[in-house]
Motif scaffolding. Structure first.
Motif, PDB file in Angstrom:
ATOM      1  N   PRO A  65      40.133  45.081  38.676  1.00  0.00           N
ATOM      2  CA  PRO A  65      41.472  45.622  39.304  1.00  0.00           C
ATOM      3  C   PRO A  65      42.671  45.562  38.146  1.00  0.00           C
ATOM      4  O   PRO A  65      42.484  44.593  37.340  1.00  0.00           O
ATOM      5  N   GLU A  66      43.421  46.459  38.413  1.00  0.00           N
ATOM      6  CA  GLU A  66      44.540  46.509  37.477  1.00  0.00           C
ATOM      7  C   GLU A  66      45.741  45.330  37.731  1.00  0.00           C
ATOM      8  O   GLU A  66      45.628  45.057  38.803  1.00  0.00           O
ATOM      9  N   TRP A  67      46.064  44.856  36.717  1.00  0.00           N
ATOM     10  CA  TRP A  67      47.163  43.903  36.805  1.00  0.00           C
ATOM     11  C   TRP A  67      48.727  44.727  37.253  1.00  0.00           C
ATOM     12  O   TRP A  67      48.622  45.741  36.970  1.00  0.00           O
ATOM     13  N   GLN A  68      49.074  43.813  38.065  1.00  0.00           N
ATOM     14  CA  GLN A  68      50.429  44.464  38.558  1.00  0.00           C
ATOM     15  C   GLN A  68      51.519  43.504  38.178  1.00  0.00           C
ATOM     16  O   GLN A  68      51.231  42.393  38.043  1.00  0.00           O
ATOM     17  N   TRP A  87      50.470  39.875  39.191  1.00  0.00           N
ATOM     18  CA  TRP A  87      49.486  39.731  39.967  1.00  0.00           C
ATOM     19  C   TRP A  87      48.409  40.587  40.035  1.00  0.00           C
ATOM     20  O   TRP A  87      48.543  41.691  39.618  1.00  0.00           O
ATOM     21  N   HIS A  88      47.266  40.159  40.692  1.00  0.00           N
ATOM     22  CA  HIS A  88      46.118  41.455  41.179  1.00  0.00           C
ATOM     23  C   HIS A  88      46.431  41.517  42.806  1.00  0.00           C
ATOM     24  O   HIS A  88      46.816  40.783  43.338  1.00  0.00           O
ATOM     25  N   ASP A  89      46.107  42.906  42.951  1.00  0.00           N
ATOM     26  CA  ASP A  89      45.954  43.223  44.656  1.00  0.00           C
ATOM     27  C   ASP A  89      44.666  42.227  45.034  1.00  0.00           C
ATOM     28  O   ASP A  89      43.601  42.666  44.654  1.00  0.00           O
ATOM     29  N   GLU A  92      41.833  44.424  46.450  1.00  0.00           N
ATOM     30  CA  GLU A  92      40.991  45.096  45.121  1.00  0.00           C
ATOM     31  C   GLU A  92      40.257  44.161  44.418  1.00  0.00           C
ATOM     32  O   GLU A  92      39.120  44.597  44.098  1.00  0.00           O
ATOM     33  N   VAL A  93      40.627  42.724  44.339  1.00  0.00           N
ATOM     34  CA  VAL A  93      39.863  41.836  43.877  1.00  0.00           C
ATOM     35  C   VAL A  93      38.511  41.739  44.630  1.00  0.00           C
ATOM     36  O   VAL A  93      37.458  41.420  44.001  1.00  0.00           O
TER      37      VAL A  93
END
Length: 115
Positions: A65-68, A87-89, A92-93
């Motif tokens: 998952p993409e980092w935000q 954070w990560h969603d 999605e993780v």
């Protein structure tokens, strides 16, 4: 890589760090490519394979998952640096975890958890 290794999916299911031997080797490779340029990588490694091969191997690794991130600014409160939340969603993780075949090795694969 698939042209050279037809068993790539099976190997990746067994070893999520494939084409690296294990997590430690992947961490070393990640550190090297983040800290050194290609010339320095070649000098450091002094092996039969070169920086282009290392970067190629890293490029084929599955991503997660993409980092935000979000920057906060507060009224009437000064900070030395901007405050940032990274954070990560969570959903999605979880999806990423359940997409990994080796996650089910210690669980009953006939009845995977429901999301």
């Amino acid at each position: 890589m698939e042209d050279h290794d037809p068993d790539q999916k099976r190997r990746r299911a067994i070893n999520p760090s494939y084409p690296f031997v294990d997590q430690a080797e992947w961490q070393l490779a990640e550190f090297i490519v983040q800290q050194l340029n290609k010339t320095d990588v070649n000098k450091f490694l002094k092996l039969d394979w070169n920086a282009d091969q290392l970067f190629g191997w890293i490029d084929v690794l599955p991503s997660g998952p993409e980092w935000q991130s979000m920057t906060f600014e507060f009224i009437d409160y000064k900070t030395a640096w901007p405050m940032e939340l990274i954070w990560h969603d969570g959903l999605e993780v979880i999806k990423d975890l359940f997409d990994k075949p080796n996650f089910f090795q210690s669980h009953d694969v006939r009845s995977p958890p429901q999301l």
